[in-house]
Design a protein around this motif. Structure first.
Motif, mmCIF file in Angstrom:
data_model
loop_
_atom_site.group_PDB
_atom_site.id
_atom_site.type_symbol
_atom_site.label_atom_id
_atom_site.label_comp_id
_atom_site.label_asym_id
_atom_site.label_seq_id
_atom_site.Cartn_x
_atom_site.Cartn_y
_atom_site.Cartn_z
ATOM 1 N N ALA A 136 -59.780 25.511 -119.059
ATOM 2 C CA ALA A 136 -59.294 24.751 -117.909
ATOM 3 C C ALA A 136 -58.147 25.475 -117.213
ATOM 4 N N HIS A 137 -57.495 26.414 -117.921
ATOM 5 C CA HIS A 137 -56.419 27.213 -117.326
ATOM 6 C C HIS A 137 -56.899 28.566 -116.807
ATOM 7 N N ASN A 138 -58.178 28.867 -116.956
ATOM 8 C CA ASN A 138 -58.734 30.143 -116.525
ATOM 9 C C ASN A 138 -58.660 30.268 -115.006
ATOM 10 N N GLY A 139 -58.388 31.476 -114.526
ATOM 11 C CA GLY A 139 -58.250 31.707 -113.086
ATOM 12 C C GLY A 139 -59.515 31.436 -112.295
ATOM 13 N N TRP A 140 -60.672 31.833 -112.848
ATOM 14 C CA TRP A 140 -61.930 31.606 -112.145
ATOM 15 C C TRP A 140 -62.275 30.129 -112.105
ATOM 16 N N VAL A 141 -61.967 29.414 -113.174
ATOM 17 C CA VAL A 141 -62.218 27.970 -113.190
ATOM 18 C C VAL A 141 -61.303 27.282 -112.178
ATOM 19 N N HIS A 142 -60.063 27.761 -112.076
ATOM 20 C CA HIS A 142 -59.143 27.226 -111.055
ATOM 21 C C HIS A 142 -59.684 27.477 -109.652
ATOM 22 N N LYS A 143 -60.266 28.661 -109.440
ATOM 23 C CA LYS A 143 -60.823 28.970 -108.122
ATOM 24 C C LYS A 143 -62.025 28.078 -107.823
ATOM 25 N N ALA A 144 -62.873 27.875 -108.829
ATOM 26 C CA ALA A 144 -64.080 27.069 -108.630
ATOM 27 C C ALA A 144 -63.737 25.595 -108.445
ATOM 28 N N ILE A 145 -62.955 25.051 -109.373
ATOM 29 C CA ILE A 145 -62.556 23.639 -109.295
ATOM 30 C C ILE A 145 -61.126 23.627 -108.751
ATOM 31 N N SER A 146 -60.986 23.939 -107.493
ATOM 32 C CA SER A 146 -59.667 24.102 -106.885
ATOM 33 C C SER A 146 -58.978 22.768 -106.641
ATOM 34 N N THR A 147 -57.716 22.843 -106.315
ATOM 35 C CA THR A 147 -56.929 21.643 -106.009
ATOM 36 C C THR A 147 -57.512 20.927 -104.798
ATOM 37 N N LYS A 148 -57.991 21.703 -103.828
ATOM 38 C CA LYS A 148 -58.591 21.121 -102.622
ATOM 39 C C LYS A 148 -59.846 20.327 -102.980
ATOM 40 N N ARG A 149 -60.675 20.893 -103.858
ATOM 41 C CA ARG A 149 -61.891 20.182 -104.274
ATOM 42 C C ARG A 149 -61.563 18.926 -105.078
ATOM 43 N N LEU A 150 -60.576 19.021 -105.967
ATOM 44 C CA LEU A 150 -60.185 17.860 -106.755
ATOM 45 C C LEU A 150 -59.599 16.762 -105.873
#
Length: 164
Positions: free
Chosen positions: A147-161
């Motif tokens: 959940a802290h991975n950079g690619w996961v952050h890019k995929a499930i971004s703050t904007k999407r959440l």
């Protein structure tokens, strides 16, 4: 509101003669603001820990309900907590709480994708390169770490959440 704060201030002075910063009253802690030369209210660590514990319980990976239902329940808890503490200084505390909630939701979404094939497919749908998607998807069930991975952050971004 002024009279309420004044009453709280005098109550604290009466109860704690040495220091008002040690006082806790109705779930609030106090600190001295040097620029304004007055005492302000803040959220104590204990209250923040209680709401974080509730958020952890509501975003438990083993609680098998939809993410939208989890979001609804968390919104109720956080709305009530913020409405109670809104007369204090809660900006930095609310930012910390926001990061915890987003991290927990990324973890829940990762868990809901279940298999490595689905994880890789969903990551590629969310604009992660194929090589990175397969590398992340097949590295095991380390939900918290991923959940802290950079690619996961890019995929499930703050904007999407936020839009979710």
């Amino acid at each position: 509101m002024f009279w309420r704060m004044l009453f709280m201030y005098f109550f604290i002075i009466k109860k704690y003669n040495d220091s008002t910063t040690k006082a806790k009253y109705l779930g609030f802690a106090f600190y001295y603001q040097f620029q304004e030369k007055k005492y302000r209210m803040k959220v104590p660590k204990k209250s923040l820990d209680k709401v974080k514990k509730k958020v952890r319980k509501l975003t438990s990976r083993k609680w098998s309900v939809s993410n939208s239902y989890k979001a609804k329940k968390i919104a109720e808890v956080v709305r009530g907590w913020i409405n109670y503490f809104k007369i204090g200084s809660i900006l930095t505390v609310s930012r910390k709480l926001d990061t915890v909630i987003r991290y927990r939701f990324r973890m829940c979404i990762w868990k809901h994708w279940k298999t490595p094939q689905n994880r890789a497919k969903n990551l590629m749908k969310l604009d992660v390169p194929r090589w990175a998607a397969f590398k992340i998807a097949y590295c095991g069930d380390k939900y918290a770490r991923l959940a802290h991975n950079g690619w996961v952050h890019k995929a499930i971004s703050t904007k999407r959440l936020t839009s979710f």
